[in-house]
Design a protein around this motif. Structure first.
Motif, PDB file in Angstrom:
ATOM      1  N   ASP A   1      27.331   7.520 -13.421  1.00 30.26           N
ATOM      2  CA  ASP A   1      27.682   8.228 -12.187  1.00 30.26           C
ATOM      3  C   ASP A   1      29.171   8.544 -12.146  1.00 30.26           C
ATOM      4  O   ASP A   1      29.588   9.596 -11.656  1.00 30.26           O
ATOM      5  CB  ASP A   1      27.295   7.393 -10.966  1.00 30.26           C
ATOM      6  CG  ASP A   1      25.789   7.316 -10.755  1.00 30.26           C
ATOM      7  OD1 ASP A   1      25.083   8.230 -11.227  1.00 30.26           O
ATOM      8  OD2 ASP A   1      25.323   6.343 -10.142  1.00 30.26           O
ATOM      9  N   ARG A   2      29.991   7.616 -12.636  1.00 29.68           N
ATOM     10  CA  ARG A   2      31.438   7.853 -12.669  1.00 29.68           C
ATOM     11  C   ARG A   2      31.772   9.000 -13.615  1.00 29.68           C
ATOM     12  O   ARG A   2      32.625   9.838 -13.310  1.00 29.68           O
ATOM     13  CB  ARG A   2      32.169   6.580 -13.100  1.00 29.68           C
ATOM     14  CG  ARG A   2      32.057   5.445 -12.087  1.00 29.68           C
ATOM     15  CD  ARG A   2      32.820   4.206 -12.534  1.00 29.68           C
ATOM     16  NE  ARG A   2      32.554   3.115 -11.610  1.00 29.68           N
ATOM     17  CZ  ARG A   2      31.936   1.977 -11.931  1.00 29.68           C
ATOM     18  NH1 ARG A   2      31.534   1.778 -13.191  1.00 29.68           N
ATOM     19  NH2 ARG A   2      31.726   1.052 -11.025  1.00 29.68           N
ATOM     20  N   PHE A   3      31.118   9.030 -14.765  1.00 32.72           N
ATOM     21  CA  PHE A   3      31.355  10.133 -15.693  1.00 32.72           C
ATOM     22  C   PHE A   3      30.953  11.469 -15.062  1.00 32.72           C
ATOM     23  O   PHE A   3      31.667  12.467 -15.189  1.00 32.72           O
ATOM     24  CB  PHE A   3      30.575   9.915 -16.992  1.00 32.72           C
ATOM     25  CG  PHE A   3      31.060   8.760 -17.823  1.00 32.72           C
ATOM     26  CD1 PHE A   3      32.415   8.571 -18.065  1.00 32.72           C
ATOM     27  CD2 PHE A   3      30.165   7.851 -18.365  1.00 32.72           C
ATOM     28  CE1 PHE A   3      32.862   7.502 -18.843  1.00 32.72           C
ATOM     29  CE2 PHE A   3      30.603   6.782 -19.137  1.00 32.72           C
ATOM     30  CZ  PHE A   3      31.948   6.600 -19.376  1.00 32.72           C
ATOM     31  N   ALA A   4      29.810  11.484 -14.395  1.00 33.96           N
ATOM     32  CA  ALA A   4      29.337  12.730 -13.773  1.00 33.96           C
ATOM     33  C   ALA A   4      30.290  13.180 -12.673  1.00 33.96           C
ATOM     34  O   ALA A   4      30.596  14.377 -12.546  1.00 33.96           O
ATOM     35  CB  ALA A   4      27.934  12.529 -13.217  1.00 33.96           C
ATOM     36  N   LEU A   5      30.765  12.233 -11.873  1.00 29.31           N
ATOM     37  CA  LEU A   5      31.700  12.553 -10.801  1.00 29.31           C
ATOM     38  C   LEU A   5      32.997  13.127 -11.370  1.00 29.31           C
ATOM     39  O   LEU A   5      33.509  14.148 -10.892  1.00 29.31           O
ATOM     40  CB  LEU A   5      31.995  11.285  -9.992  1.00 29.31           C
ATOM     41  CG  LEU A   5      33.072  11.383  -8.907  1.00 29.31           C
ATOM     42  CD1 LEU A   5      32.629  12.329  -7.803  1.00 29.31           C
ATOM     43  CD2 LEU A   5      33.362   9.994  -8.333  1.00 29.31           C
ATOM     44  N   THR A   6      33.519  12.476 -12.402  1.00 29.59           N
ATOM     45  CA  THR A   6      34.764  12.941 -13.013  1.00 29.59           C
ATOM     46  C   THR A   6      34.579  14.292 -13.680  1.00 29.59           C
ATOM     47  O   THR A   6      35.448  15.168 -13.585  1.00 29.59           O
ATOM     48  CB  THR A   6      35.253  11.908 -14.050  1.00 29.59           C
ATOM     49  OG1 THR A   6      35.419  10.639 -13.411  1.00 29.59           O
ATOM     50  CG2 THR A   6      36.579  12.341 -14.665  1.00 29.59           C
ATOM     51  N   ASP A   7      33.439  14.473 -14.337  1.00 31.03           N
ATOM     52  CA  ASP A   7      33.195  15.745 -15.016  1.00 31.03           C
ATOM     53  C   ASP A   7      33.137  16.897 -14.019  1.00 31.03           C
ATOM     54  O   ASP A   7      33.662  17.989 -14.274  1.00 31.03           O
ATOM     55  CB  ASP A   7      31.895  15.664 -15.812  1.00 31.03           C
ATOM     56  CG  ASP A   7      31.797  16.739 -16.872  1.00 31.03           C
ATOM     57  OD1 ASP A   7      32.799  16.989 -17.567  1.00 31.03           O
ATOM     58  OD2 ASP A   7      30.724  17.349 -16.995  1.00 31.03           O
ATOM     59  N   ALA A   8      32.506  16.665 -12.876  1.00 34.87           N
ATOM     60  CA  ALA A   8      32.442  17.708 -11.845  1.00 34.87           C
ATOM     61  C   ALA A   8      33.837  18.051 -11.339  1.00 34.87           C
ATOM     62  O   ALA A   8      34.167  19.228 -11.114  1.00 34.87           O
ATOM     63  CB  ALA A   8      31.553  17.247 -10.698  1.00 34.87           C
ATOM     64  N   LEU A   9      34.668  17.044 -11.156  1.00 35.28           N
ATOM     65  CA  LEU A   9      36.043  17.271 -10.716  1.00 35.28           C
ATOM     66  C   LEU A   9      36.825  18.088 -11.742  1.00 35.28           C
ATOM     67  O   LEU A   9      37.506  19.064 -11.395  1.00 35.28           O
ATOM     68  CB  LEU A   9      36.737  15.927 -10.483  1.00 35.28           C
ATOM     69  CG  LEU A   9      38.252  15.969 -10.285  1.00 35.28           C
ATOM     70  CD1 LEU A   9      38.599  16.637  -8.966  1.00 35.28           C
ATOM     71  CD2 LEU A   9      38.839  14.556 -10.343  1.00 35.28           C
ATOM     72  N   LEU A  10      36.714  17.701 -13.011  1.00 37.32           N
ATOM     73  CA  LEU A  10      37.448  18.408 -14.065  1.00 37.32           C
ATOM     74  C   LEU A  10      36.969  19.849 -14.205  1.00 37.32           C
ATOM     75  O   LEU A  10      37.765  20.764 -14.403  1.00 37.32           O
ATOM     76  CB  LEU A  10      37.304  17.673 -15.389  1.00 37.32           C
ATOM     77  CG  LEU A  10      37.824  16.232 -15.432  1.00 37.32           C
ATOM     78  CD1 LEU A  10      37.561  15.610 -16.795  1.00 37.32           C
ATOM     79  CD2 LEU A  10      39.311  16.167 -15.102  1.00 37.32           C
ATOM     80  N   ALA A  11      35.651  20.055 -14.106  1.00 31.26           N
ATOM     81  CA  ALA A  11      35.100  21.405 -14.221  1.00 31.26           C
ATOM     82  C   ALA A  11      35.601  22.293 -13.080  1.00 31.26           C
ATOM     83  O   ALA A  11      35.930  23.464 -13.293  1.00 31.26           O
ATOM     84  CB  ALA A  11      33.572  21.350 -14.225  1.00 31.26           C
ATOM     85  N   ARG A  12      35.650  21.735 -11.890  1.00 30.48           N
ATOM     86  CA  ARG A  12      36.128  22.517 -10.741  1.00 30.48           C
ATOM     87  C   ARG A  12      37.596  22.891 -10.911  1.00 30.48           C
ATOM     88  O   ARG A  12      37.982  24.038 -10.694  1.00 30.48           O
ATOM     89  CB  ARG A  12      35.947  21.712  -9.457  1.00 30.48           C
ATOM     90  CG  ARG A  12      36.550  22.364  -8.218  1.00 30.48           C
ATOM     91  CD  ARG A  12      36.233  21.597  -6.954  1.00 30.48           C
ATOM     92  NE  ARG A  12      36.709  20.234  -6.976  1.00 30.48           N
ATOM     93  CZ  ARG A  12      37.984  19.882  -6.755  1.00 30.48           C
ATOM     94  NH1 ARG A  12      38.909  20.821  -6.523  1.00 30.48           N
ATOM     95  NH2 ARG A  12      38.336  18.618  -6.754  1.00 30.48           N
ATOM     96  N   ARG A  13      38.401  21.949 -11.335  1.00 27.79           N
ATOM     97  CA  ARG A  13      39.825  22.228 -11.503  1.00 27.79           C
ATOM     98  C   ARG A  13      40.067  23.209 -12.654  1.00 27.79           C
ATOM     99  O   ARG A  13      40.922  24.088 -12.569  1.00 27.79           O
ATOM    100  CB  ARG A  13      40.597  20.930 -11.733  1.00 27.79           C
ATOM    101  CG  ARG A  13      40.605  19.981 -10.527  1.00 27.79           C
ATOM    102  CD  ARG A  13      41.548  18.802 -10.764  1.00 27.79           C
ATOM    103  NE  ARG A  13      42.915  19.262 -10.910  1.00 27.79           N
ATOM    104  CZ  ARG A  13      43.803  19.359  -9.920  1.00 27.79           C
ATOM    105  NH1 ARG A  13      43.449  19.043  -8.681  1.00 27.79           N
ATOM    106  NH2 ARG A  13      45.025  19.787 -10.165  1.00 27.79           N
ATOM    107  N   TYR A  14      39.298  23.037 -13.737  1.00 25.69           N
ATOM    108  CA  TYR A  14      39.455  23.934 -14.883  1.00 25.69           C
ATOM    109  C   TYR A  14      39.117  25.374 -14.515  1.00 25.69           C
ATOM    110  O   TYR A  14      39.829  26.314 -14.882  1.00 25.69           O
ATOM    111  CB  TYR A  14      38.561  23.465 -16.027  1.00 25.69           C
ATOM    112  CG  TYR A  14      38.538  24.402 -17.211  1.00 25.69           C
ATOM    113  CD1 TYR A  14      39.671  24.625 -17.976  1.00 25.69           C
ATOM    114  CD2 TYR A  14      37.364  25.076 -17.551  1.00 25.69           C
ATOM    115  CE1 TYR A  14      39.644  25.492 -19.062  1.00 25.69           C
ATOM    116  CE2 TYR A  14      37.328  25.943 -18.628  1.00 25.69           C
ATOM    117  CZ  TYR A  14      38.476  26.147 -19.377  1.00 25.69           C
ATOM    118  OH  TYR A  14      38.444  27.015 -20.438  1.00 25.69           O
TER     119      TYR A  14
END
Length: 296
Positions: free
Chosen positions: A143-156
């Protein structure tokens, strides 16, 4: 979560089950009850350390400054063996960003880090505190990986890309394992050497020649960790001789090749970063006449 043991230290290591939706991102999770004097070995990526545990990692840099909690470090941080991490009851998620995507994700060029460690709060403000709280609230590493990945994708998606020519040059350096010649890259792109140096440095955080040396060192260091002899590694990795390899390793780490082979920062890579820790690079295509294309 798998266990990694080095000496008396026991680390818990977690890996995502799926690759990131953003090419150029890799992640791993760490839980260490007693992190004692871990030397940070330079790596050809921007490092994003997201701290969320009961304890807090402390990182000491070359100037004697300390950073606590979540931090950002530019490519090659730790040169000379001058950056050390420590702490108790550390839980953190480490992200390695290809320098090609780091400017978009961070909202600042890696060059703005100026080779130093920077608090994530200085770059992201309140968002850094929010992500720490959210990582601590979710129940599992996946869940932490998924949360972080969503954040990074949005910022990217919202951030500015680097010049496609710069991205192409970086990929050639990585693909050649640090054997590419800077003059040759400039000629293939159709730029002057000075222009390539300037754009590359301002957008990726290090000049092309330094990038070549860093990528070559990273490849050689992991071969040393795998147990290969220094003479063979030097011959296969583009060094003039074994003494040249020794000098480069000393310059990057402050340690000899024999010592580097046992560094836990590198030894854990087979578990935490199955692809040897190199972020999968975003696709960039181009011909040799300088017609290079990338994300715009």
């Amino acid at each position: 979560m798998r266990t990694f043991m080095h000496g008396t230290a026991v680390w818990g290591v977690a890996c995502p089950r799926r690759p990131s939706r953003v090419a150029g991102v890799t992640m791993a999770g760490f839980r260490v009850h007693d992190l004692d004097a871990l030397r940070m070995v330079p790596h050809p990526a921007v490092t994003l350390l997201l701290d969320f545990g009961a304890g807090s990692p402390v990182v000491d840099d070359a100037a004697g400054r300390q950073q606590r909690g979540s931090i950002v470090a530019g490519p090659g941080i730790g040169s000379g063996g001058a950056v050390w991490a420590r702490g108790e009851n550390v839980e953190c998620l480490q992200v390695r960003l290809s320098p090609v995507i780091a400017r978009a994700v961070l909202g600042a060029s890696p060059a703005d880090l100026d080779g130093a460690l920077v608090s994530l709060g200085d770059l992201w403000g309140r968002e850094a505190s929010r992500i720490r709280e959210r990582l601590g609230d979710v129940p599992s590493w996946q869940d932490r990986f998924a949360l972080t990945d969503a954040l990074l994708a949005r910022r990217y998606a919202a951030g500015p890309p680097v010049d496609p020519e710069v991205a192409w040059a970086w990929h050639r350096i990585v693909g050649s394992r640090g054997l590419a010649r800077v003059d040759g890259l400039a000629a293939e792109i159709g730029w002057s050497r000075k222009r390539l140096w300037s754009r590359f440095r301002s957008q990726l955080g290090l000049p092309p020649k330094r990038a070549v040396k860093l990528v070559r060192f990273d490849h050689a260091a992991h071969r040393l960790v795998a147990g290969e002899g220094a003479a063979r590694v030097a011959a296969d990795s583009g060094y003039a001789d074994q003494s040249h390899l020794h000098r480069d390793v000393m310059a990057f780490t402050g340690a000899t090749p024999a010592t580097v082979a046992g560094e836990p920062f590198l030894a854990v890579d087979d578990i935490a970063w199955p692809s040897r820790g190199a972020p999968a690079e975003p696709p960039v295509s181009g011909d040799l006449s300088g017609s290079v294309t990338g994300r715009r």
